[in-house]
Design a protein around this motif. Structure first.
Motif, mmCIF file in Angstrom:
data_model
loop_
_atom_site.group_PDB
_atom_site.id
_atom_site.type_symbol
_atom_site.label_atom_id
_atom_site.label_comp_id
_atom_site.label_asym_id
_atom_site.label_seq_id
_atom_site.Cartn_x
_atom_site.Cartn_y
_atom_site.Cartn_z
ATOM 1 N N ASN A 140 40.091 39.414 54.274
ATOM 2 C CA ASN A 140 39.198 40.338 54.983
ATOM 3 C C ASN A 140 38.642 39.630 56.212
ATOM 4 O O ASN A 140 38.152 38.511 56.115
ATOM 5 C CB ASN A 140 38.032 40.763 54.081
ATOM 6 C CG ASN A 140 38.519 41.586 52.902
ATOM 7 O OD1 ASN A 140 39.399 42.414 53.055
ATOM 8 N ND2 ASN A 140 37.966 41.314 51.727
ATOM 9 N N TYR B 97 34.210 35.717 64.532
ATOM 10 C CA TYR B 97 34.828 36.301 63.334
ATOM 11 C C TYR B 97 34.671 35.401 62.113
ATOM 12 O O TYR B 97 34.390 34.210 62.225
ATOM 13 C CB TYR B 97 36.311 36.603 63.582
ATOM 14 C CG TYR B 97 37.197 35.393 63.788
ATOM 15 C CD1 TYR B 97 37.855 34.784 62.728
ATOM 16 C CD2 TYR B 97 37.367 34.837 65.056
ATOM 17 C CE1 TYR B 97 38.657 33.676 62.913
ATOM 18 C CE2 TYR B 97 38.173 33.729 65.260
ATOM 19 C CZ TYR B 97 38.815 33.152 64.181
ATOM 20 O OH TYR B 97 39.609 32.042 64.361
ATOM 21 N N HIS B 98 34.846 36.018 60.937
ATOM 22 C CA HIS B 98 34.802 35.288 59.673
ATOM 23 C C HIS B 98 35.896 35.838 58.764
ATOM 24 O O HIS B 98 36.051 37.056 58.635
ATOM 25 C CB HIS B 98 33.440 35.453 58.994
ATOM 26 C CG HIS B 98 33.384 34.858 57.618
ATOM 27 N ND1 HIS B 98 33.343 33.498 57.414
ATOM 28 C CD2 HIS B 98 33.398 35.432 56.390
ATOM 29 C CE1 HIS B 98 33.327 33.270 56.106
ATOM 30 N NE2 HIS B 98 33.351 34.416 55.473
ATOM 31 N N GLU B 99 36.648 34.944 58.150
ATOM 32 C CA GLU B 99 37.721 35.353 57.238
ATOM 33 C C GLU B 99 37.311 35.054 55.801
ATOM 34 O O GLU B 99 36.865 33.948 55.491
ATOM 35 C CB GLU B 99 39.017 34.584 57.545
ATOM 36 C CG GLU B 99 39.627 34.953 58.884
ATOM 37 C CD GLU B 99 40.930 34.217 59.153
ATOM 38 O OE1 GLU B 99 41.619 34.604 60.108
ATOM 39 O OE2 GLU B 99 41.251 33.263 58.414
ATOM 40 N N GLU B 100 37.423 36.053 54.938
ATOM 41 C CA GLU B 100 37.181 35.873 53.503
ATOM 42 C C GLU B 100 38.529 35.793 52.810
ATOM 43 O O GLU B 100 39.311 36.738 52.840
ATOM 44 C CB GLU B 100 36.377 37.054 52.932
ATOM 45 C CG GLU B 100 34.902 37.052 53.317
ATOM 46 C CD GLU B 100 34.083 36.054 52.517
ATOM 47 O OE1 GLU B 100 34.649 35.377 51.642
ATOM 48 O OE2 GLU B 100 32.874 35.936 52.795
ATOM 49 N N GLN C 82 35.879 39.836 59.266
ATOM 50 C CA GLN C 82 34.692 40.469 59.852
ATOM 51 C C GLN C 82 34.607 39.938 61.281
ATOM 52 O O GLN C 82 34.591 38.725 61.490
ATOM 53 C CB GLN C 82 33.466 40.041 59.052
ATOM 54 C CG GLN C 82 32.168 40.645 59.523
ATOM 55 C CD GLN C 82 30.998 40.076 58.738
ATOM 56 O OE1 GLN C 82 31.173 39.255 57.858
ATOM 57 N NE2 GLN C 82 29.797 40.511 59.090
ATOM 58 N N GLU C 83 34.589 40.807 62.292
ATOM 59 C CA GLU C 83 34.640 40.311 63.666
ATOM 60 C C GLU C 83 33.806 41.163 64.616
ATOM 61 O O GLU C 83 33.590 42.349 64.386
ATOM 62 C CB GLU C 83 36.086 40.242 64.174
ATOM 63 C CG GLU C 83 36.744 41.589 64.360
ATOM 64 C CD GLU C 83 38.138 41.490 64.978
ATOM 65 O OE1 GLU C 83 38.644 40.365 65.177
ATOM 66 O OE2 GLU C 83 38.724 42.553 65.249
ATOM 67 N N TYR C 84 33.318 40.508 65.667
ATOM 68 C CA TYR C 84 32.614 41.166 66.763
ATOM 69 C C TYR C 84 33.125 40.565 68.068
ATOM 70 O O TYR C 84 33.309 39.350 68.164
ATOM 71 C CB TYR C 84 31.099 40.919 66.692
ATOM 72 C CG TYR C 84 30.427 41.413 65.441
ATOM 73 C CD1 TYR C 84 30.003 42.733 65.335
ATOM 74 C CD2 TYR C 84 30.202 40.556 64.375
ATOM 75 C CE1 TYR C 84 29.379 43.190 64.192
ATOM 76 C CE2 TYR C 84 29.575 41.002 63.221
ATOM 77 C CZ TYR C 84 29.162 42.319 63.133
ATOM 78 O OH TYR C 84 28.541 42.766 61.997
ATOM 79 N N PRO D 183 26.177 42.748 57.906
ATOM 80 C CA PRO D 183 27.406 43.525 57.706
ATOM 81 C C PRO D 183 27.175 45.029 57.847
ATOM 82 O O PRO D 183 28.053 45.764 58.294
ATOM 83 C CB PRO D 183 27.830 43.182 56.278
ATOM 84 C CG PRO D 183 27.027 41.985 55.889
ATOM 85 C CD PRO D 183 25.796 41.992 56.726
ATOM 86 N N HIS D 184 25.982 45.498 57.433
ATOM 87 C CA HIS D 184 25.604 46.918 57.577
ATOM 88 C C HIS D 184 24.203 46.962 58.169
ATOM 89 O O HIS D 184 23.428 46.022 58.020
ATOM 90 C CB HIS D 184 25.631 47.641 56.221
ATOM 91 C CG HIS D 184 26.925 47.475 55.492
ATOM 92 N ND1 HIS D 184 28.090 48.102 55.878
ATOM 93 C CD2 HIS D 184 27.241 46.716 54.411
ATOM 94 C CE1 HIS D 184 29.065 47.750 55.065
ATOM 95 N NE2 HIS D 184 28.583 46.908 54.169
ATOM 96 N N TRP E 154 30.624 31.470 60.951
ATOM 97 C CA TRP E 154 31.395 32.102 62.017
ATOM 98 C C TRP E 154 32.343 31.124 62.696
ATOM 99 O O TRP E 154 32.062 29.935 62.810
ATOM 100 C CB TRP E 154 30.461 32.658 63.106
ATOM 101 C CG TRP E 154 29.617 33.810 62.667
ATOM 102 C CD1 TRP E 154 28.264 33.806 62.484
ATOM 103 C CD2 TRP E 154 30.052 35.131 62.360
ATOM 104 N NE1 TRP E 154 27.846 35.042 62.096
ATOM 105 C CE2 TRP E 154 28.919 35.883 62.002
ATOM 106 C CE3 TRP E 154 31.303 35.753 62.354
ATOM 107 C CZ2 TRP E 154 28.987 37.214 61.642
ATOM 108 C CZ3 TRP E 154 31.376 37.086 61.993
ATOM 109 C CH2 TRP E 154 30.221 37.805 61.644
#
Length: 479
Positions: free
Chosen positions: A139, A128-131, A141-143, A448-449, A115
């Motif tokens: 992509n 957040y994390h960037e792929e 992924q963030e909170y 992620p889910h 993160w």
């Protein structure tokens, strides 16, 4: 002067009793573990220090050991040299001191294994994390761990403080940083991304601003103290103008114990104990096979990698290492599942046993240990999973050859999830991570889910076995 005879083992209790009535009976703050002491044995020819903590010749107690050895122990006068300055302070409130940081719309960042944390002061905190995959879009992924809900969060409490003198006398909260209770100024942020583990309540954070004269508003640490509630420590020089928030070193306070006639320079039993401790400091050696079983419970000890800020070290980040196993033995134990990795920061900790299971747990002094099975190993299920997913990923060396960058393993059939009514499952991603400590490990968990997790495990131990991965990503002892 106090001349009470006290057994040596009761020294700290005696110190507490004497210091509490030192300086003509004026009560001083109660002693706690936050004030460190060190006992010195200087002999009879000795001059008290004239700088630093104050000493007075008549502030002493007579200590008697079980062997009737007697010592005159001179105690330091522990008092805050800043009490008068703090009482007379009429300058800006902490909120006013921090106002420039909030007005200039600046952001601070902290990059961790997976993160990145972004704190835009007075606005929000984002995780957040960037792929970045070749030939594909990025992509993210963030909170949001919290956003500022009112326009100027600093004005209201500060106004109360100025208008009501009693408010300004209220206790300033402190946090233990590197063994020192450090005052901080809290700013609450709420209304973050909904948290599925808490009935979709919004995430929230407490921003804890602390004074550090050499800082540039760095994020020192981010911790999830309870599920979806965070504490963020930020170093700033702006608070240092306020005496109650000022950065202070935490010196060790010396107690000087002088031997009285007929007693040795240092108690005999203490001399013996120190000799035994020296003998126990033996160098590393190979552990014999018959000793392996008895050392399993003793494997874990804590090492610390300091986080340096300017010339000061303020916080330590714990990792785990093994002191008694060689590299070869460690790899064999890890691959057999008998040596497990432990890690995690905040409320939840994680236990990963290769080829066995992944557990998530929380330990509490009152309620004991709460444990959740996140996933269990089945070779057949993993092989089925690996036919549809990449069990191995590679990167290209400069000489054109490929080497394994990461292996991924599937652990299914965990505890049933309340949100999905299905068993939890986790993909464990094993990565090589070089470190000063050959046995260090970093572990982090993502979700992620709902109840489908990713466990990142990074260690120098893994560096040694990644290239043994077969087509299913399964590892073996290097030949």
């Amino acid at each position: 002067a106090p001349t009470t005879q006290v057994p040596l083992c009761g020294l700290l209790a005696a110190v507490a009793a004497v210091v509490a009535v030192a300086e003509g009976g004026r009560a001083l703050p109660q002693l706690s573990d936050d004030i460190p002491f060190r006992v010195n044995w200087p002999g009879t020819e000795f001059s008290l220090p004239t700088t630093g903590v104050l000493y007075k010749e008549d502030n002493y107690i007579i200590m008697t050991t079980v062997d009737k050895e007697k010592y005159k122990c001179i105690l330091p006068l522990i008092a805050s040299g800043n009490e008068e300055e703090e009482k007379d302070y009429k300058g800006p409130t902490p909120g006013e001191l921090l106002e420039p940081l909030f007005k200039q719309s600046s952001c601070s960042y902290r990059i961790e294994s997976y993160w990145t944390y972004e704190v835009c002061h007075g606005k929000h905190i984002r995780q957040y994390h960037e792929e970045k995959e070749t030939g594909q879009k990025i992509n993210i992924q963030e909170y949001y761990l919290g956003t500022m809900m009112i326009k100027n969060p600093l004005s209201e409490p500060d106004q109360d403080e100025k208008e009501n003198p009693k408010e300004s006398a209220k206790e300033i909260p402190t946090k233990n940083i590197e063994g020192q209770m450090t005052p901080y100024y809290p700013v609450e942020m709420g209304n973050g991304t909904p948290c599925s583990l808490r009935q979709n309540l919004p995430r929230s954070s407490t921003m804890m601003y602390i004074c550090h004269p050499e800082a540039k508003h760095e994020i020192l640490s981010v911790a999830e103290v309870t599920t979806c509630e965070y504490e963020v420590v930020i170093l700033t020089p702006l608070l240092c103008n306020h005496p109650k928030y000022r950065f202070r070193a935490s010196p060790v306070n010396d107690i000087f114990c002088q031997s009285l006639p007929g007693s040795p320079l240092k108690p005999h039993n203490l001399e013996q104990l120190e000799k035994q401790q020296e003998i126990m400091k033996t160098p590393f050696r190979r552990v014999k096979e018959e000793e392996m079983h008895s050392t399993k419970e003793e494997k874990f000890s804590s090492i610390h990698k300091p986080v340096a800020v300017g010339s000061h070290q303020l916080l330590t980040v714990g990792t785990t290492h093994i002191s008694k196993l060689t590299d070869d033995q460690l790899i064999k134990e890890f691959l057999s599942g008998s040596y497990c990795f432990h890690g995690g920061v905040g409320w939840w900790k994680y236990e990963f046993c290769y080829g066995k299971y992944v557990h998530q747990y929380h330990e509490d002094k009152e309620s004991g240990k709460t444990s959740v099975v996140v996933g269990t190993w089945s070779k057949e299920e993993h092989i089925e999973w690996s036919r549809k997913n990449a069990a191995r990923t590679y990167y290209l060396r400069e000489d054109g050859t490929q080497t394994v960058r990461m292996v991924s393993h599937f652990y299914g059939n965990g505890d049933v999830c309340d949100l999905t009514d299905k068993p939890r499952q986790v993909t464990v991603k094993l990565k090589c991570k070089e470190s000063d400590s050959p046995h260090a490990v970093t572990i982090y968990m993502l979700e992620p889910h709902s109840c489908q997790y990713i466990l990142g495990v990074e260690s120098p131990v893994i560096c040694k076995i990644l290239d043994t991965a077969d087509e299913y990503g399964l590892l073996s002892v290097p030949s």
